[in-house]
Write a protein that holds these residues in place. Structure first.
Motif, PDB file in Angstrom:
ATOM      1  N   HIS A 149       0.827  -1.203   0.000  1.00 21.42           N
ATOM      2  CA  HIS A 149       0.000   0.000   0.000  1.00 21.42           C
ATOM      3  C   HIS A 149       0.865   1.259   0.000  1.00 21.42           C
ATOM      4  CE1 HIS A 149      -3.311   2.711   0.871  1.00 21.42           C
ATOM      5  NE2 HIS A 149      -2.616   3.189   1.879  1.00 21.42           N
ATOM      6  N   THR A 150       1.859   1.284   0.858  1.00 22.90           N
ATOM      7  CA  THR A 150       2.730   2.458   0.945  1.00 22.90           C
ATOM      8  C   THR A 150       3.520   2.641  -0.342  1.00 22.90           C
ATOM      9  OG1 THR A 150       2.928   2.088   3.322  1.00 22.90           O
ATOM     10  CG2 THR A 150       4.516   3.577   2.310  1.00 22.90           C
ATOM     11  N   PHE A 152       2.612   1.956  -3.348  1.00 22.31           N
ATOM     12  CA  PHE A 152       1.760   2.564  -4.368  1.00 22.31           C
ATOM     13  C   PHE A 152       1.422   4.008  -4.022  1.00 22.31           C
ATOM     14  CE2 PHE A 152       1.421  -1.598  -6.122  1.00 22.31           C
ATOM     15  CZ  PHE A 152       1.037  -1.424  -7.439  1.00 22.31           C
ATOM     16  N   VAL A 153       1.123   4.282  -2.772  1.00 24.93           N
ATOM     17  CA  VAL A 153       0.747   5.641  -2.375  1.00 24.93           C
ATOM     18  C   VAL A 153       1.910   6.611  -2.595  1.00 24.93           C
ATOM     19  CG1 VAL A 153       0.170   7.111  -0.403  1.00 24.93           C
ATOM     20  CG2 VAL A 153      -1.043   4.948  -0.752  1.00 24.93           C
ATOM     21  N   ARG A 154       3.096   6.218  -2.232  1.00 28.56           N
ATOM     22  CA  ARG A 154       4.251   7.120  -2.322  1.00 28.56           C
ATOM     23  C   ARG A 154       4.834   7.205  -3.734  1.00 28.56           C
ATOM     24  NH1 ARG A 154       8.002   5.791   3.003  1.00 28.56           N
ATOM     25  NH2 ARG A 154       6.472   6.359   4.590  1.00 28.56           N
ATOM     26  N   TYR A 155       4.835   6.068  -4.438  1.00 25.09           N
ATOM     27  CA  TYR A 155       5.604   6.027  -5.674  1.00 25.09           C
ATOM     28  C   TYR A 155       4.850   5.598  -6.933  1.00 25.09           C
ATOM     29  CZ  TYR A 155       9.493   6.232  -2.357  1.00 25.09           C
ATOM     30  OH  TYR A 155      10.356   6.618  -1.358  1.00 25.09           O
ATOM     31  N   ARG A 157       1.147   4.782  -7.707  1.00 25.62           N
ATOM     32  CA  ARG A 157      -0.207   5.016  -8.193  1.00 25.62           C
ATOM     33  C   ARG A 157      -0.285   6.359  -8.914  1.00 25.62           C
ATOM     34  NH1 ARG A 157      -3.912   6.095  -2.790  1.00 25.62           N
ATOM     35  NH2 ARG A 157      -3.215   8.236  -2.356  1.00 25.62           N
ATOM     36  N   ALA A 160       1.449   9.747  -7.931  1.00 26.82           N
ATOM     37  CA  ALA A 160       2.583   9.507  -7.038  1.00 26.82           C
ATOM     38  C   ALA A 160       3.895   9.854  -7.743  1.00 26.82           C
ATOM     39  CB  ALA A 160       2.590   8.052  -6.570  1.00 26.82           C
ATOM     40  N   TYR A 163       4.991   7.654 -10.848  1.00 19.74           N
ATOM     41  CA  TYR A 163       3.932   7.140 -11.726  1.00 19.74           C
ATOM     42  C   TYR A 163       4.206   7.475 -13.182  1.00 19.74           C
ATOM     43  CZ  TYR A 163      -0.618   6.281 -13.825  1.00 19.74           C
ATOM     44  OH  TYR A 163      -1.631   5.819 -14.624  1.00 19.74           O
TER      45      TYR A 163
END
Length: 292
Positions: A149-150, A152-155, A157, A160, A163
Motif C-alpha cells: 500500500h505504501t 503505491f501511495v508514495r511512488y 499510483r 505519485a 507514476y
C-alpha cells in the motif's frame, strides 16, 4: 452451495501462485471451478488448462485487459477465449512492449530519487510479465517501504512520485477483441471504477452493442447496496452476472481465494451460465473435466 472464483491472477502476471498451484489451492478449499484472468497476457493458460484436465477440475481460460473509455480506466475480463488467436496475441504483444517501456520510465523516476532498481534483476525472478506490483515488492525488499500500500501511495499510483501512464486500448476494442477470440467479454469490478456506478446506464449499452456478455456483480469490494444495484443492471441489460475475488496473494496480504463468508463468494451458476453462453467453444473445461 458450490462456490467458484472467476477472477484470479498467477505468476504469469502479478499473482504469487503459479497456475497449477491455484488449482490445487482451489481444490483444497472445496471450490468447484476457476478462471485464470491474468493481466494482458494468456501465457499461463496452457499450463492452467493442462493441469485442470489432469486434476479433472472445472476451469475457463481467461484474461483481464486494461482499457479506457472517456476519462475512465476500465478492465475487461474475457472468458473461454482462444488463447492462440492471432489478433489477440498481436494486440497483447503491443501492450507488453508498452508495459516494458513504462517499467523503464518508472525505474528512471525512482533512480532520480536515489532509489536504484534493475529491471533485469526483477525480470529474472519472474516467469511472466513485470509490472508495478513487482516493483513495489522490490521497494519492500530494499527497505524503502514496509508494505504494498505504501509503495503505491508514495511512488506507483496515479499522481505519485514515480507514476508513469500506462498504455491501454479502448474498452469497445477490448470487448470486440475478446468476442472475436471466441470469448465472453465481461466488465470487471464496475463499482470500483473511477466514476463508480453513476455512468453505467450510459456505458453498458455501448459495451453491450460491441459484444459485452457479462457484468462482474460478485466482488469483495462491492457493498451490499452496490451488489444489488449491479444485479438489477445485469438483468436490465441481459448480461450474465459473474464474479471473483481478484485473487493475487494469500491473506493477510490479499483476499482469500474463493472469498469468505464476509464477501467475495461466487455461486456455481455463474460458471454454468458462461459455459452455456460460450456454447462449447474451445478452452473451457466443463464439469466432469471434459475439454469443450
Amino acid at each position: 452451495m458450490k462456490w467458484i472464483d472467476l477472477h484470479i491472477h498467477s505468476t504469469f502476471s502479478d499473482g504469487t501462485h503459479d497456475p497449477a498451484s491455484l488449482i490445487d489451492l482451489a481444490a483444497r478449499k472445496g471450490l468447484a471451478a476457476l478462471a485464470l484472468t491474468d493481466h494482458d497476457t494468456v501465457a499461463g493458460i496452457p499450463d492452467f488448462l493442462n493441469y485442470a484436465a489432469e486434476r479433472n477440475f472445472s476451469v475457463l481460460s481467461g484474461i483481464e485487459i486494461s482499457a479506457w473509455h472517456g476519462q475512465e480506466s476500465l478492465h475487461i475480463l474475457g472468458y473461454g477465449i482462444d488463447h492462440n488467436n492471432p489478433e489477440l496475441l498481436r494486440v497483447l504483444e503491443e501492450i507488453q512492449r508498452a508495459r516494458h517501456q513504462r517499467n523503464l520510465g518508472i525505474l528512471e523516476k525512482l533512480a532520480a530519487m536515489g532509489i536504484e532498481i534493475s529491471l533485469a534483476s526483477i525480470e529474472s525472478q519472474e516467469n511472466g510479465q513485470v509490472g508495478r506490483p513487482h516493483i513495489a515488492r522490490e521497494l519492500i525488499r530494499l527497505g524503502v517501504v514496509h508494505d504494498m500500500h505504501t509503495a503505491f501511495v508514495r511512488y506507483l499510483r496515479r499522481g505519485a512520485a514515480a507514476y508513469v501512464e500506462s498504455h491501454r486500448i479502448h474498452a469497445l476494442d477490448a470487448v470486440r477483441l475478446i468476442a472475436a477470440a471466441g470469448g465472453a467479454p465481461v466488465l470487471a469490478h464496475p463499482a470500483v471504477m473511477g466514476g463508480a456506478l453513476e455512468g453505467l446506464s450510459t456505458l453498458l449499452p455501448q459495451l453491450r452493442r460491441a459484444g459485452l456478455a457479462g457484468l462482474e456483480v460478485y466482488y469483495p469490494a462491492h457493498t451490499r447496496k452496490q451488489h444489488l444495484q449491479l444485479q438489477q443492471l445485469a438483468a436490465e441489460h441481459q448480461l450474465i452476472a459473474t464474479g471473483g475475488t481478484d485473487f493475487h496473494d494469500d491473506p493477510p496480504g490479499g483476499i482469500p481465494l474463493g472469498g469468505s463468508s464476509h464477501g467475495g463468494r461466487v455461486p456455481f451458476s455463474c460458471f454454468t451460465e458462461l459455459v452455456e453462453f460460450l456454447g462449447g467453444r474451445p478452452n473451457s473445461i466443463a464439469p466432469g473435466g471434459e475439454q469443450q
